[in-house]
Design an enzyme around this catalytic site. Structure first.
Site, mmCIF file in Angstrom:
data_model
loop_
_atom_site.group_PDB
_atom_site.id
_atom_site.type_symbol
_atom_site.label_atom_id
_atom_site.label_comp_id
_atom_site.label_asym_id
_atom_site.label_seq_id
_atom_site.Cartn_x
_atom_site.Cartn_y
_atom_site.Cartn_z
ATOM 1 C CD GLU A 132 57.439 -0.857 -42.537
ATOM 2 O OE1 GLU A 132 58.140 -1.527 -43.307
ATOM 3 O OE2 GLU A 132 56.566 -0.066 -42.930
ATOM 4 C CB CYS A 147 58.028 8.620 -37.768
ATOM 5 S SG CYS A 147 56.284 8.339 -37.997
ATOM 6 C CB CYS A 154 45.422 1.218 -37.317
ATOM 7 S SG CYS A 154 44.609 2.684 -36.638
ATOM 8 C CB CYS A 158 42.007 6.408 -42.316
ATOM 9 S SG CYS A 158 41.732 6.942 -40.617
ATOM 10 C CB CYS A 161 45.769 5.088 -43.701
ATOM 11 S SG CYS A 161 47.098 4.560 -42.597
ATOM 12 N N GLY A 211 49.329 2.905 -36.238
ATOM 13 C CA GLY A 211 48.426 2.848 -35.092
ATOM 14 C C GLY A 211 47.913 4.197 -34.633
ATOM 15 C CD GLU A 212 44.490 7.715 -32.720
ATOM 16 O OE1 GLU A 212 44.483 8.184 -33.869
ATOM 17 O OE2 GLU A 212 44.871 8.368 -31.737
ATOM 18 C CB SER A 243 49.776 12.323 -35.420
ATOM 19 O OG SER A 243 48.780 12.370 -36.413
ATOM 20 C CB SER A 265 44.564 12.791 -38.870
ATOM 21 O OG SER A 265 45.901 12.472 -38.609
ATOM 22 C CG LEU A 266 40.191 18.663 -40.107
ATOM 23 C CD1 LEU A 266 39.227 18.289 -39.006
ATOM 24 C CD2 LEU A 266 40.384 20.177 -40.166
ATOM 25 C CG HIS A 267 42.932 13.624 -43.157
ATOM 26 N ND1 HIS A 267 44.150 14.200 -43.447
ATOM 27 C CD2 HIS A 267 43.212 12.601 -42.320
ATOM 28 C CE1 HIS A 267 45.100 13.550 -42.815
ATOM 29 N NE2 HIS A 267 44.569 12.584 -42.120
ATOM 30 C CG ASN A 342 52.897 9.826 -49.354
ATOM 31 O OD1 ASN A 342 53.510 10.411 -50.241
ATOM 32 N ND2 ASN A 342 52.899 10.243 -48.103
ATOM 33 C CB CYS A 385 52.359 10.331 -44.330
ATOM 34 S SG CYS A 385 53.209 11.615 -43.500
HETATM 35 N N1 SAH Z 1 46.800 7.259 -36.348
HETATM 36 C C1 SAH Z 1 47.335 8.565 -36.218
HETATM 37 C C2 SAH Z 1 48.828 8.639 -36.438
HETATM 38 C C3 SAH Z 1 49.409 7.845 -37.580
HETATM 39 S S1 SAH Z 1 49.006 8.323 -39.215
HETATM 40 C C4 SAH Z 1 46.610 9.522 -37.121
HETATM 41 O O1 SAH Z 1 45.866 9.075 -37.980
HETATM 42 O O2 SAH Z 1 46.795 10.717 -36.944
HETATM 43 C C5 SAH Z 1 50.073 9.713 -39.534
HETATM 44 C C6 SAH Z 1 49.530 10.681 -40.593
HETATM 45 O O3 SAH Z 1 49.677 10.151 -41.923
HETATM 46 C C7 SAH Z 1 48.065 10.985 -40.419
HETATM 47 O O4 SAH Z 1 47.792 12.352 -40.584
HETATM 48 C C8 SAH Z 1 47.474 10.189 -41.540
HETATM 49 O O5 SAH Z 1 46.210 10.637 -41.846
HETATM 50 C C9 SAH Z 1 48.477 10.381 -42.638
HETATM 51 N N2 SAH Z 1 48.336 9.429 -43.738
HETATM 52 C C10 SAH Z 1 47.843 8.176 -43.679
HETATM 53 N N3 SAH Z 1 47.871 7.601 -44.905
HETATM 54 C C11 SAH Z 1 48.387 8.502 -45.762
HETATM 55 C C12 SAH Z 1 48.697 8.480 -47.153
HETATM 56 N N4 SAH Z 1 48.487 7.395 -47.885
HETATM 57 N N5 SAH Z 1 49.228 9.578 -47.714
HETATM 58 C C13 SAH Z 1 49.496 10.667 -46.944
HETATM 59 N N6 SAH Z 1 49.245 10.740 -45.613
HETATM 60 C C14 SAH Z 1 48.693 9.668 -45.023
HETATM 61 FE FE1 SF4 Z 2 44.998 4.350 -38.206
HETATM 62 FE FE2 SF4 Z 2 46.033 6.838 -38.474
HETATM 63 FE FE3 SF4 Z 2 46.052 5.097 -40.537
HETATM 64 FE FE4 SF4 Z 2 43.744 6.156 -39.716
HETATM 65 S S1 SF4 Z 2 45.502 7.264 -40.613
HETATM 66 S S2 SF4 Z 2 44.103 3.977 -40.230
HETATM 67 S S3 SF4 Z 2 44.070 6.259 -37.521
HETATM 68 S S4 SF4 Z 2 47.164 4.854 -38.617
#
Ligand code: SAH
Ligand code: SF4
Length: 395
Positions: A132, A147, A154, A158, A161, A211-212, A243, A265-267, A342, A385
């Site tokens: 997508e 985007c 991936c 995480c 995600c 993806g990463e 990212s 993506s620190l989180h 989300n 996201c």
């Molecule tokens: N893999 C890379 C880039 C894609 S994810 C990464 O992780 O950075 C893009 C962003 O969306 C990242 O910051 C990710 O942590 C965030 N993200 C993933 N799932 C999410 C969700 N359910 N709600 C809000 N942000 C989310």
């Molecule tokens: Fe992969 Fe980024 Fe999603 Fe983590 S947040 S599973 S690295 S796409």
């Protein structure tokens, strides 16, 4: 750790690796390789080739290197997909080119527009894998960000995600990464490319889709260089943000070779929490990640690093977490994007309350950092996201 774990290509080049270890890594990486540029009829797709590769292709059919320059202009500046329309090339050569090559695009399988004008496309590639791609307009400013996805699925799983629940099928090729942007441009009729920095609706790119990107670094780098090339699409590095969830060894390469904006993506601010929600943390813990951010070009002055922080109720959203965040990033020129979680079908977390997000943001802002709360875009079409998935998995 996730099962289908692919080591980044930076490690393949590590001189300390034994030959056996190197070949094991390469064999594993080959499992996730994108399809070749060649179709079953023998024609080769010119999209995604570097300038050098294009010159090489011309040589193979007995044509001079300057033809590559002409083609580059037609493909990436004018956006043509049909050799017959290339006016400065003689008809016989146009026919020869069409016999050997094509200028491909992914196939648009679904094309949805959200209430807030966010557009999500499901794009299918030649081997029928799909990703997508999302366009997020900034309606007040007449601009917006595309985007892009970098992998089908991936490896990193995480916990918050949606993409992370879909196993890695394969990496995308440079053609497939550039092709997402070109297909979005087709949809908005934004060819030819603007000369210089004239803003357009599709003014920015974020590598934040599925993806990463730093686990598919070579293809991402080739694609980004094509997109930045001034004789083609010509989008400057200032308008591109990549990212990463924190693939530390490849962050240095990305900074040195591409110099695009970095989002991390620190989180979470403690390893015990981040180990769970971003499992890659067990390999590259927070201290190593922050050190890599400090080394990133411009981090101490010119360009801000964006730290992404998904707000998960009761997990990472306390004021103490916010204070620790400020302490961790001290001295880094940064902004912190607070992303309300989300939800997606089957997700286990809840979004932090508005109050918790405000309190968290206040601590960060009082320390002098910008802390915008990202308004979810395209939630109604699962385009926000972390909500993206490929076709087969989405129903
Ligand atoms: N893999 C890379 C880039 C894609 S994810 C990464 O992780 O950075 C893009 C962003 O969306 C990242 O910051 C990710 O942590 C965030 N993200 C993933 N799932 C999410 C969700 N359910 N709600 C809000 N942000 C989310
Ligand atoms: Fe992969 Fe980024 Fe999603 Fe983590 S947040 S599973 S690295 S796409």
């Amino acid at each position: 750790m996730p099962t289908a774990f692919v080591l980044p290509d930076a490690r393949n080049e590590n001189p300390d690796l034994s030959a056996a270890e190197r070949s094991r890594i390469l064999a594993k990486a080959a499992l996730f390789a994108p399809p070749p540029a060649e179709l079953s009829d023998g024609r080769r797709d010119l999209v995604g080739m570097s300038r050098e590769q294009l010159i090489n292709e011309m040589g193979k059919i007995g044509e001079a290197p300057f033809r590559a320059k002409q083609l580059w202009h037609w493909i990436y500046h004018q956006g043509l997909t049909d050799f017959a329309l290339m006016e400065n090339i003689a008809r016989t050569l146009r026919e020869k080119l069409a016999a050997h090559f094509l200028i491909g695009r992914p196939e648009v399988i679904a094309n949805q527009v959200s209430e807030d004008q966010t557009r999500k496309m499901l794009l299918r590639f030649r081997d029928h894998e799909s990703v997508e791609t999302v366009y997020i307009p900034d309606l007040n400013e007449n601009r917006g960000a595309v985007c892009l996805s970098s992998q089908v699925g991936c490896t990193l799983s995480c916990r918050f995600c949606h993409t992370g629940t879909q196993r890695l099928t394969r990496n995308l090729s440079a053609a497939e990464i550039v092709g997402q942007f070109m297909t979005m441009r087709d949809a908005y009729g934004e060819w030819p490319s603007p000369k210089g920095e004239i803003p357009r609706l599709l003014s920015n790119i974020v590598l934040m889709g599925m993806g990463e990107p730093l686990y598919n670094y070579e293809n991402v780098a080739t694609a980004v260089k094509i997109i930045m090339d001034g004789e083609g699409i010509g989008l400057s590095r200032r308008r591109i943000t990549l990212s990463t969830s924190g693939v530390v060894p490849v962050m240095d390469r990305c900074g040195a070779e591409l110099g695009v904006g970095l989002a991390v993506s620190l989180h979470a601010v403690r390893d015990d929490v981040r180990d769970v929600i971003v499992p890659l943390n067990r390999k590259y813990p927070i201290s190593e990640l922050i050190a890599a951010c400090r080394r990133y070009p411009g981090a101490s002055n010119a360009r801000r690093i964006t730290f992404e922080y998904v707000m998960l109720k009761g997990i990472n959203d306390s004021e103490a977490d916010a204070r620790e965040l400020v302490r961790l990033i001290a001295g880094i020129h940064a902004k912190i994007n607070l992303i309300p979680f989300n939800p997606w079908p089957g997700s286990v977390y809840e979004t932090s309350s508005g109050n918790a997000i405000r309190r968290f943001a206040d601590v960060i802002m009082n320390a002098g950092y910008a802390a915008p709360v990202r308004t979810p875009r395209g939630r109604d079409i699962l385009a926000a996201c972390g909500q993206l998935k490929s076709a087969a998995q989405s129903h």
